[in-house]
Motif scaffolding. Structure first.
Motif, PDB file in Angstrom:
ATOM      1  N   GLU A  46       0.863  -1.179   0.000  1.00  0.00           N
ATOM      2  CA  GLU A  46       0.000   0.000   0.000  1.00  0.00           C
ATOM      3  C   GLU A  46       0.901   1.232   0.000  1.00  0.00           C
ATOM      4  O   GLU A  46       2.074   1.147   0.380  1.00  0.00           O
ATOM      5  N   ALA A  78       0.070  -5.469   1.349  1.00  0.00           N
ATOM      6  CA  ALA A  78      -1.282  -5.685   0.835  1.00  0.00           C
ATOM      7  C   ALA A  78      -1.439  -7.094   0.275  1.00  0.00           C
ATOM      8  O   ALA A  78      -2.539  -7.643   0.251  1.00  0.00           O
ATOM      9  N   ARG A 125      -4.300  -5.274  -7.722  1.00  0.00           N
ATOM     10  CA  ARG A 125      -5.186  -5.626  -6.607  1.00  0.00           C
ATOM     11  C   ARG A 125      -6.199  -6.708  -6.998  1.00  0.00           C
ATOM     12  O   ARG A 125      -6.606  -7.516  -6.180  1.00  0.00           O
TER      13      ARG A 125
END
Length: 143
Positions: free
Chosen positions: A43, A49, A74
């Motif tokens: 992140e 992440a 993502r």
């Protein structure tokens, strides 16, 4: 048995990372440029992440017919990542990669990613440990 700290001291702590909003094509380019199979996904504040790998690309872009230019990291990254700490031993890490069926383990200290160990690093450590034990036993037998 060697610790993660010792593994990182011998190989270096360099970690290649990408942001979760970057295009998948940028992740693939970075992996190709660095000759690696996975990236840590961080992140903007540096918090872990997830991880994105060639396997993620093959299964979630190629097989699904998605565009690597239009898909953010993502959307294909593995968000639930197994991590290890500096004092963990290689044997425990090897068990973790086997159980979780992963090839890379981010090394964390608090909330910060400080390194990455791969299954190759772990196999090398186990082989070196076995070699040391074998040499020790040979010296014991011949003395």
């Amino acid at each position: 048995m060697r610790t993660v700290r010792q593994l990182l001291e011998s190989k270096g702590p360099e970690v290649f990372a990408i942001g979760p909003d970057a295009a998948v094509i940028d992740a693939i380019r970075l992996m190709a440029e660095k000759g690696i199979g996975a990236l840590v996904v961080l992140e903007p504040g540096g918090r872990l992440a997830g991880m994105v790998s060639e396997r993620d690309y093959a299964r979630k872009i190629v097989l699904e017919g998605r565009s690597s230019k239009d898909t953010p990291v993502r959307d294909i990254m593995t968000a639930e990542v197994a991590t290890v700490r500096m004092d963990d031993v290689a044997e425990a890490c090897m068990q973790l990669v086997t159980e979780r069926r992963v090839r890379h383990l981010p090394v964390v200290a608090g909330d910060e990613v400080v390194g990455l160990v791969s299954i190759g690093d772990l196999v090398k450590a186990v082989i070196e440990e076995q070699q040391r034990e074998l040499e020790h036993l040979q010296r014991y037998i011949t003395s």
